[in-house]
Design a protein around this motif. Structure first.
Motif, PDB file in Angstrom:
ATOM      1  N   GLU A  29       0.869  -1.194   0.000  1.00 66.12           N
ATOM      2  CA  GLU A  29       0.000   0.000   0.000  1.00 66.12           C
ATOM      3  C   GLU A  29       0.899   1.235   0.000  1.00 66.12           C
ATOM      4  N   PRO A  30       0.355   2.388  -0.314  1.00 67.58           N
ATOM      5  CA  PRO A  30       1.204   3.596  -0.353  1.00 67.58           C
ATOM      6  C   PRO A  30       1.786   3.946   1.032  1.00 67.58           C
ATOM      7  N   GLU A  31       2.887   4.646   1.005  1.00 76.46           N
ATOM      8  CA  GLU A  31       3.548   5.092   2.252  1.00 76.46           C
ATOM      9  C   GLU A  31       2.672   6.128   2.958  1.00 76.46           C
ATOM     10  N   SER A  32       2.573   6.027   4.289  1.00 75.96           N
ATOM     11  CA  SER A  32       1.754   6.960   5.094  1.00 75.96           C
ATOM     12  C   SER A  32       2.651   7.766   6.046  1.00 75.96           C
ATOM     13  N   GLU A  33       2.293   9.043   6.236  1.00 78.75           N
ATOM     14  CA  GLU A  33       3.070   9.950   7.142  1.00 78.75           C
ATOM     15  C   GLU A  33       2.282  10.195   8.416  1.00 78.75           C
ATOM     16  N   PHE A  34       2.976  10.204   9.518  1.00 78.71           N
ATOM     17  CA  PHE A  34       2.324  10.476  10.807  1.00 78.71           C
ATOM     18  C   PHE A  34       3.317  11.224  11.699  1.00 78.71           C
ATOM     19  N   VAL A  35       2.793  11.752  12.826  1.00 76.22           N
ATOM     20  CA  VAL A  35       3.573  12.592  13.758  1.00 76.22           C
ATOM     21  C   VAL A  35       3.567  11.941  15.119  1.00 76.22           C
ATOM     22  N   ILE A  36       4.744  11.917  15.744  1.00 80.49           N
ATOM     23  CA  ILE A  36       4.861  11.519  17.158  1.00 80.49           C
ATOM     24  C   ILE A  36       5.161  12.787  17.948  1.00 80.49           C
ATOM     25  N   LYS A  37       4.229  13.200  18.786  1.00 81.99           N
ATOM     26  CA  LYS A  37       4.380  14.422  19.570  1.00 81.99           C
ATOM     27  C   LYS A  37       4.869  14.080  20.964  1.00 81.99           C
ATOM     28  N   VAL A  38       5.894  14.843  21.424  1.00 77.66           N
ATOM     29  CA  VAL A  38       6.443  14.643  22.761  1.00 77.66           C
ATOM     30  C   VAL A  38       5.534  15.375  23.738  1.00 77.66           C
ATOM     31  N   GLN A  39       4.926  14.612  24.619  1.00 73.91           N
ATOM     32  CA  GLN A  39       3.958  15.198  25.560  1.00 73.91           C
ATOM     33  C   GLN A  39       4.698  15.823  26.735  1.00 73.91           C
ATOM     34  N   ASP A  40       4.333  17.094  27.032  1.00 74.79           N
ATOM     35  CA  ASP A  40       5.042  17.898  28.048  1.00 74.79           C
ATOM     36  C   ASP A  40       4.742  17.413  29.448  1.00 74.79           C
ATOM     37  N   ILE A  41       5.781  17.471  30.301  1.00 75.93           N
ATOM     38  CA  ILE A  41       5.626  17.332  31.748  1.00 75.93           C
ATOM     39  C   ILE A  41       6.280  18.559  32.371  1.00 75.93           C
ATOM     40  N   ASN A  42       5.977  18.848  33.571  1.00 75.37           N
ATOM     41  CA  ASN A  42       6.495  20.049  34.250  1.00 75.37           C
ATOM     42  C   ASN A  42       7.921  19.779  34.720  1.00 75.37           C
ATOM     43  N   ASP A  43       8.857  19.939  33.831  1.00 74.45           N
ATOM     44  CA  ASP A  43      10.248  19.658  34.148  1.00 74.45           C
ATOM     45  C   ASP A  43      11.135  20.896  34.061  1.00 74.45           C
ATOM     46  N   ASN A  44      10.549  22.084  33.881  1.00 72.60           N
ATOM     47  CA  ASN A  44      11.324  23.325  33.820  1.00 72.60           C
ATOM     48  C   ASN A  44      10.759  24.340  34.816  1.00 72.60           C
ATOM     49  N   GLU A  45      11.640  24.884  35.631  1.00 72.14           N
ATOM     50  CA  GLU A  45      11.218  25.927  36.566  1.00 72.14           C
ATOM     51  C   GLU A  45      11.262  27.296  35.874  1.00 72.14           C
ATOM     52  N   PRO A  46      10.462  28.251  36.311  1.00 65.89           N
ATOM     53  CA  PRO A  46      10.511  29.608  35.747  1.00 65.89           C
ATOM     54  C   PRO A  46      11.886  30.233  35.982  1.00 65.89           C
ATOM     55  N   LYS A  47      12.351  30.984  34.991  1.00 67.54           N
ATOM     56  CA  LYS A  47      13.660  31.625  35.097  1.00 67.54           C
ATOM     57  C   LYS A  47      13.538  33.117  34.778  1.00 67.54           C
ATOM     58  N   PHE A  48      14.261  33.907  35.568  1.00 67.91           N
ATOM     59  CA  PHE A  48      14.346  35.363  35.329  1.00 67.91           C
ATOM     60  C   PHE A  48      15.587  35.607  34.466  1.00 67.91           C
ATOM     61  N   LEU A  49      15.369  35.803  33.210  1.00 65.87           N
ATOM     62  CA  LEU A  49      16.498  35.914  32.295  1.00 65.87           C
ATOM     63  C   LEU A  49      17.237  37.246  32.443  1.00 65.87           C
ATOM     64  N   GLU A  50      16.584  38.274  32.966  1.00 65.00           N
ATOM     65  CA  GLU A  50      17.201  39.599  33.060  1.00 65.00           C
ATOM     66  C   GLU A  50      17.664  39.932  34.481  1.00 65.00           C
ATOM     67  N   GLY A  51      17.508  39.000  35.394  1.00 65.98           N
ATOM     68  CA  GLY A  51      17.888  39.293  36.770  1.00 65.98           C
ATOM     69  C   GLY A  51      19.382  39.154  37.014  1.00 65.98           C
ATOM     70  N   PRO A  52      19.918  39.660  38.136  1.00 70.18           N
ATOM     71  CA  PRO A  52      19.165  40.452  39.131  1.00 70.18           C
ATOM     72  C   PRO A  52      18.815  41.854  38.605  1.00 70.18           C
ATOM     73  N   TYR A  53      17.799  42.463  39.197  1.00 75.19           N
ATOM     74  CA  TYR A  53      17.283  43.733  38.719  1.00 75.19           C
ATOM     75  C   TYR A  53      17.762  44.874  39.620  1.00 75.19           C
ATOM     76  N   THR A  54      17.836  46.042  39.027  1.00 80.92           N
ATOM     77  CA  THR A  54      18.146  47.274  39.756  1.00 80.92           C
ATOM     78  C   THR A  54      17.072  48.301  39.410  1.00 80.92           C
ATOM     79  N   ALA A  55      16.519  48.935  40.428  1.00 78.89           N
ATOM     80  CA  ALA A  55      15.440  49.900  40.208  1.00 78.89           C
ATOM     81  C   ALA A  55      15.576  51.064  41.180  1.00 78.89           C
ATOM     82  N   THR A  56      14.931  52.159  40.834  1.00 76.79           N
ATOM     83  CA  THR A  56      14.958  53.372  41.660  1.00 76.79           C
ATOM     84  C   THR A  56      13.551  53.931  41.756  1.00 76.79           C
TER      85      THR A  56
END
Length: 633
Positions: A145-172
């Motif tokens: 039969e003809p070749e068929s295409e399909f997708v395997i999606k990686v299902q997310d789990i909570n494995d990354n903590e939030p990160k402050f990319l611009e920290g530490p901050y300075t303010a006035t």
């Protein structure tokens, strides 16, 4: 639980009589091993001569498998199963897999169609894989039969903590800001899938920094939470902010950052003197314009808000001094405006105001932003040299004045409390030829020899005054001596004057103005006086001399009725005197002719022959007669 099976998008089959044929490739399992949609059983073989058996052909269309990320099991992770209706379990069909990760990440059982993941996957590294599957004949490798295409999606789990990319901050933020004033905003980034669950839903909270600041849990905006925060009390704050995923629920991952907040200054403090009374001592010899003392008012603010202006309050002693601000350290510099004299006044007292140079109207309700201090300045006595009563002296002396003649005097005085006697002398460098002498006690200056104006017209000498009880204290004054010229020449009439008097002149009429000259120098400043000789005052009944006081005089008639027939010429003597030393006089003679004049005083003739012309002929008539005679000739 995640489903790792095929998604059925609908049946494509329709009731029709079709021959038995291969069914399309269909998924049969999920990532968790659960059964996926099953294909319908294949139709049995047709018997010869019997009618065809009708069956419903169902078409399966899938779009993706699911596999959990970060799988930690010891066995390969089951993804799902591929199956075709042509596979009757007799090992006649072989399944093949190609595409992203085929063979390296994903593997398929050629006989059963089971797909497994060989290693742990990370969704943040690659969220999905696109593969292609095909069923071929086990023996001939011919595609069934003809070749068929399909997708395997990686299902997310909570494995990354939030990160402050611009920290530490300075303010006035400005001190004394109201509650709720925005300071700054922090932002945390979670690498988990924001479209799946709450793994990437971040909530902000403050761990350290209360009660001064707060943070909005959704936006991360940090605001002031306490009113009237004073920079002068505390300037720096360190706030610890937490970002937690899973909407902040228990079990969520968290990240933190530090925010260093500084309070900027506002002009909320007045200047203050460290003490209310300043005592200064100033020598009386201090120069005008010099700094004689410093005072300072401290302002707790900084920068421009700490700039101070000083002003002397009008009153006793204030007019003697000025005060300016040192821009570097904000000190008040007291400057002398007028000379000090210990003998005249020994102390001065005045008040000084210190105010903000740039007041902030928001804090006027706090009270007057100024402070006042009293300054007392004591004048210190300094032993000073004698002081001459004039800054310079000017003296005049005539040439050839006898030696020993006093030509003037200088006076100096000791103004100190001791009032020492003063002695005078001539600086020998200024009088090398010793033309002059000075009395050391009286200060009178006299000539020491005869002076010649033609040799030296002006002498400049320096007189030294010395305190008797302190000879090192001396002062000097310049004395200029002008040698005046002796009056050698008498004055004389300026020009030979030709004067006439009309026969119809009236009494008291000025008939001539005249002046005088003198050969002595200088011409400027010479003064002449005019008068009639004493013996002529009584004998002369015709004319007199009138002195106008401005180096000019006039001839004035003393009678009327002058007649040429009676007397044609008069001689009038005049005595001229100058103001030289010694004064010189001379007598000049003015000649006055009697002439005939018009009624308006204009001259007709002064000739004596004109007396015998016919009476009544005017000048014009005489000219007409003469013209006629000329024409006839």
């Amino acid at each position: 639980e995640s489903i790792a099976g095929a998604l059925c998008n609908g049946s494509l089959a329709a009731p029709a009589a079709v021959p038995a044929g291969p069914a399309p490739l269909a998924p049969q399992g999920g990532a968790d091993g659960g059964a996926g949609p099953q294909p319908p059983p294949a139709a049995g073989p047709r018997h010869a001569g019997s009618p065809g058996v009708q069956r419903v052909k169902r078409g399966w269309v899938w779009n993706q498998f699911f596999v959990l990320e970060e799988y930690m099991g010891s066995d390969p992770q089951y993804v799902g199963k591929l199956h075709t209706d042509l596979d009757r379990g007799e090992s006649e069909v072989k399944y093949t897999l190609s595409g992203d990760g085929a063979g390296s990440i994903f593997t398929i059982d050629q006989t059963t169609g089971d797909i497994h993941a060989l290693r742990s996957l990370d969704r943040e590294e690659k969220p999905y894989y696109t593969l292609r599957a095909q069923a071929v004949d086990m023996d001939t490798n011919r595609p069934l039969e003809p070749e068929s295409e399909f997708v395997i999606k990686v299902q997310d789990i909570n494995d990354n903590e939030p990160k402050f990319l611009e920290g530490p901050y300075t303010a006035t933020v400005a001190e004394m800001s109201p509650v709720g004033t925005s300071v700054t905003q922090v932002t945390a980034t979670d690498a988990d899938d924001p479209t799946y669950g709450n793994s990437a839903r971040v909530v902000y909270s403050i761990l350290h920094g209360q009660p001064y600041f707060s943070v909005d849990p959704k936006t991360g905006v940090i605001k002031t939470a306490l009113p009237n925060m004073d920079r002068e009390v505390k300037e720096q704050y360190q706030v610890l902010i937490q970002a937690k995923d899973m909407g902040g629920q228990l079990g969520g991952l968290a990240g933190t950052t530090t925010v260093n907040i500084s309070l900027s200054d506002v002009n909320d403090n007045p200047p203050r003197f460290s003490k209310s009374f300043f005592h200064l001592r100033v020598p009386e010899s201090s120069a005008v314009g010099s700094a004689v003392g410093r005072i300072k008012a401290h302002d707790l603010d900084v920068g421009k808000n700490a700039e101070v202006e000083y002003n002397i309050v009008p009153g006793d002693g204030g007019a003697m001094f000025d005060i300016t601000t040192n821009e570097h350290n904000q000190e008040g510099i007291i400057v002398l405006r007028k000379p000090l004299d210990y003998e005249s006044k020994k102390a001065y007292t005045f008040k000084v105001d210190a105010t903000n140079a740039h007041p902030d109207p928001r804090f006027q309700s706090y009270g007057a932003f100024k402070d006042t201090a009293t300054v007392k300045i004591n004048v210190l006595d300094v032993d000073e040299p004698p002081v001459f009563n004039k800054p310079a002296y000017l003296m005049d002396v005539y040439e050839d004045t006898p030696a020993g003649t006093i030509i003037g005097a200088v006076t100096a005085q000791d103004l100190d409390a001791g009032n020492s006697p003063v002695r005078y002398s001539i600086d020998w460098k200024s009088d090398l030829d010793s033309y002059f002498d000075i009395d050391p006690v009286e200060g009178t200056i006299s000539t020491n020899e005869l002076l010649d104006r033609e040799n030296v017209a002006q002498h400049n000498i320096s007189i030294v005054a010395t305190k008797l009880n302190s000879p090192v204290l001396t002062s000097r004054v310049a004395v200029t001596v002008h040698v005046l010229d002796i009056n050698e020449f008498p004055p004389e009439l300026a020009v030979p004057y030709e004067t006439f008097v009309c026969e119809n002149a009236k009494i008291g009429q000025v008939i001539q103005m005249f002046s005088a000259k003198d050969q002595d120098l200088p011409n400027a400043g010479q003064t002449f006086s005019f008068k009639s000789p004493k013996d002529d005052l009584k004998s002369n009944k015709n004319f007199t001399i009138r002195d106008f006081g401005n180096n000019t005089a006039g001839i004035v008639t003393k009678r009327s009725g002058f007649r040429r027939r009676a007397q044609e010429i008069f001689f009038l003597p005049v005595v001229i005197e100058d103001n030289g030393y010694p004064s010189k006089t001379s007598t000049g003679t003015l000649t006055i002719r009697v002439c005939g004049c018009e009624s308006d005083g204009s001259l007709l003739t002064c000739s004596a022959e004109a007396i015998f012309l016919p009476v009544g002929l005017s000048t014009g008539a005489l000219i007409a007669i003469l013209l006629c005679i000329v024409i006839l000739l």
